[in-house]
Design a protein around this motif. Structure first.
Motif, PDB file in Angstrom:
ATOM      1  N   ASN A   1       0.826  -1.212   0.000  1.00 29.25           N
ATOM      2  CA  ASN A   1       0.000   0.000   0.000  1.00 29.25           C
ATOM      3  C   ASN A   1       0.859   1.260   0.000  1.00 29.25           C
ATOM      4  O   ASN A   1       0.654   2.186   0.803  1.00 29.25           O
TER       5      ASN A   1
ATOM      6  N   LYS B   1     -13.372  -4.293   9.138  1.00 30.59           N
ATOM      7  CA  LYS B   1     -12.931  -2.925   8.854  1.00 30.59           C
ATOM      8  C   LYS B   1     -13.092  -2.023  10.073  1.00 30.59           C
ATOM      9  O   LYS B   1     -12.162  -1.279  10.451  1.00 30.59           O
TER      10      LYS B   1
ATOM     11  N   SER C   1     -19.590  -6.854  -0.418  1.00 27.88           N
ATOM     12  CA  SER C   1     -19.346  -6.706   1.011  1.00 27.88           C
ATOM     13  C   SER C   1     -20.213  -7.667   1.808  1.00 27.88           C
ATOM     14  O   SER C   1     -21.311  -8.029   1.385  1.00 27.88           O
TER      15      SER C   1
ATOM     16  N   SER D   1      -0.605   4.834   0.023  1.00 21.80           N
ATOM     17  CA  SER D   1      -1.402   5.272   1.160  1.00 21.80           C
ATOM     18  C   SER D   1      -1.222   6.766   1.408  1.00 21.80           C
ATOM     19  O   SER D   1      -0.098   7.255   1.563  1.00 21.80           O
TER      20      SER D   1
ATOM     21  N   GLN E   1      -9.821  -0.545  12.349  1.00 23.03           N
ATOM     22  CA  GLN E   1      -9.736   0.913  12.382  1.00 23.03           C
ATOM     23  C   GLN E   1      -9.864   1.423  13.816  1.00 23.03           C
ATOM     24  O   GLN E   1      -9.132   2.334  14.240  1.00 23.03           O
TER      25      GLN E   1
ATOM     26  N   HIS F   1      -8.549  -5.222   0.454  1.00 24.35           N
ATOM     27  CA  HIS F   1      -9.190  -4.058  -0.185  1.00 24.35           C
ATOM     28  C   HIS F   1      -9.664  -3.060   0.866  1.00 24.35           C
ATOM     29  O   HIS F   1      -9.471  -1.837   0.724  1.00 24.35           O
ATOM     30  N   LEU F   2     -10.256  -3.555   1.949  1.00 29.61           N
ATOM     31  CA  LEU F   2     -10.723  -2.678   3.018  1.00 29.61           C
ATOM     32  C   LEU F   2      -9.552  -2.028   3.745  1.00 29.61           C
ATOM     33  O   LEU F   2      -9.612  -0.849   4.118  1.00 29.61           O
ATOM     34  N   SER F   3      -8.481  -2.784   3.946  1.00 32.01           N
ATOM     35  CA  SER F   3      -7.285  -2.237   4.587  1.00 32.01           C
ATOM     36  C   SER F   3      -6.652  -1.151   3.715  1.00 32.01           C
ATOM     37  O   SER F   3      -6.128  -0.154   4.231  1.00 32.01           O
ATOM     38  N   GLU F   4      -6.708  -1.357   2.401  1.00 37.63           N
ATOM     39  CA  GLU F   4      -6.180  -0.355   1.474  1.00 37.63           C
ATOM     40  C   GLU F   4      -6.931   0.959   1.633  1.00 37.63           C
ATOM     41  O   GLU F   4      -6.333   2.040   1.635  1.00 37.63           O
ATOM     42  N   GLU F   5      -8.259   0.883   1.774  1.00 41.86           N
ATOM     43  CA  GLU F   5      -9.055   2.089   1.954  1.00 41.86           C
ATOM     44  C   GLU F   5      -8.653   2.835   3.222  1.00 41.86           C
ATOM     45  O   GLU F   5      -8.712   4.067   3.281  1.00 41.86           O
ATOM     46  N   LEU F   6      -8.258   2.096   4.237  1.00 44.63           N
ATOM     47  CA  LEU F   6      -7.867   2.702   5.506  1.00 44.63           C
ATOM     48  C   LEU F   6      -6.419   3.194   5.485  1.00 44.63           C
ATOM     49  O   LEU F   6      -5.989   3.879   6.413  1.00 44.63           O
TER      50      LEU F   6
END
Length: 406
Positions: A122, A390, A382, A125, A394, A157-162
């Protein structure tokens, strides 16, 4: 009008309606609407429910309600597929697979073996531009899973968003790499996981470090945490669809329908995974006998227990059950299970043990199956499990310090 006359009139009426068209008459539409209303009432009253949150400490429970609200919200399973086996069977086929480009790394083990790690760095980021402090999530797939599983790809994918970095721990011999020693893996032996955690932490000692395990990966993670207590670099962990008591799991999966749908297939997957490295085991294990196994229990008795030096299959299954070590977990852990999961029957979920450990929280849904948790009309993108993952990671990365102050 007597009953016979009434029956005759009703028969003539229905015969006429069928001739003019069932739906065109409005009768069919009325029946459909009536059934839909009745099903909606049943679904909303009996299927859609809030999960049960079992927290060993009031502080952890309050923290989750404040920063991970999904664990207290009503879970609405997919209306046309809420039954346990349906959820379990359909997810692999209908869930999307977000594209992920991995960086591969092989690390050596103390016995001369190798472990393949798949990294998602990532580097783009925007939240954590400094790689040295970018939060790292270690992901552990299930029994025969690898970094290619859809549930792993969704977590990445969710970790990438974070803005987080992920690394997937592939069990020995599962991701295409050669076995260098006659050894694979099991959920009772945590040596490989300890090696991976030490390696990852040594690369990024200043980064928040969390882990998430799915099914057998969660069992392995919990066994590790139970052995280590507070002596782990992990800040927090999450598990999904864990089998808490291996004896109960095996008994449930050996019921005729479950054996037909799940047990036999997984057994063939296990056999295929070790048969690729057959030449490494022939001196210590009767591989012909292993290939005749018809259940996971038979495979474990003939292969896994022998490989890891257990005298009996019961000795192995006792050591592999994470419910025995839950009381010793020393960091915050959230465990999501569905009570209708045939892989992990509800009577084996250690609710009372969890209540005694302030670091543990169980989130128990009424439906969801095994790694299912489908929601929405067409649940490709999802699941409820994804949302729990997620919000929890977070919450621990951004607010975990609050736990020590509660």
């Amino acid at each position: 009008m007597d009953l016979r006359m009434l029956s005759r009139e009703l028969s003539l009426y229905l015969e006429h309606q069928v001739r003019v068209g069932f739906f065109g008459s409005g009768v069919g539409l009325s029946l459909i609407l009536g059934f839909s209303v009745a099903y909606a009432c049943y679904y909303l009253s009996s299927i859609a429910k809030k999960p049960q949150l079992v927290a060993g400490g009031e502080s952890f429970g309050r923290f989750l309600r404040d920063h991970c609200p999904v664990v207290t919200e009503t879970y609405y399973p997919t209306v046309w597929c809420w039954e346990s086996r349906g959820q379990t069977l359909l997810r692999p086929f209908i869930a999307s697979k977000p594209p992920v480009r991995y960086r591969n790394e092989c690390i050596k083990t103390a016995d001369g073996g190798q472990i393949l790690l798949d990294w998602f760095d990532n580097d783009n980021s925007k939240s954590y531009m400094d790689a040295s402090t970018r939060p790292t999530i270690l992901l552990l797939p299930g029994l025969t899973g690898t970094s290619k599983e859809s549930y792993i790809l969704h977590m990445i994918h969710l970790s990438e968003e974070l803005g987080y970095r992920c690394v997937v721990f592939n069990n020995r011999g599962m991701a295409g790499e050669d076995l260098l020693t006659p050894r694979t893996y099991c959920c009772a032996n945590t040596e490989d996981l300890e090696t991976v955690i030490h390696h990852v932490h040594s690369l990024y000692p200043s980064a928040a470090f969390l882990a998430a395990g799915v099914s057998m990966g969660g069992m392995l993670l919990l066994n590790y945490l139970g052995k280590m207590g507070t002596k782990t670099p992990l800040k927090a962990a999450a598990t999904f669809s864990v089998g808490w008591n291996t004896f109960a799991c095996s008994e449930s999966l050996e019921k005729p329908l479950n054996w037909l749908l799940f047990n036999y297939y997984l057994t063939t997957c296990l056999q295929s995974s070790v048969n690729k490295h057959r030449h490494m085991f022939v001196k210590q294990i009767d591989m012909d006998n292993v290939m005749k196994a018809k259940s996971i229990r038979e495979f474990d008795k003939r292969f896994t227990a022998v490989m890891f030096g257990y005298q009996t299959i019961d000795d192995y299954y006792t050591d592999a059950s994470p419910n025995r070590r839950l009381k010793s977990v020393g960091i915050p852990v959230l465990c999501l299970n569905s009570v209708d999961d045939v892989f992990s029957p509800s009577h084996a979920i250690p609710i009372e043990t969890a209540k005694q450990n302030p670091n543990v929280a169980l989130v128990l849904t009424s439906y969801g199956g095994h790694i299912g948790f489908l929601e929405g009309i067409w649940p490709r993108q999802s699941t409820y499990m994804d949302r729990v993952f997620k919000q929890f990671v977070q919450a621990m990365v951004e607010h975990g310090h609050e736990l020590s102050n509660m």
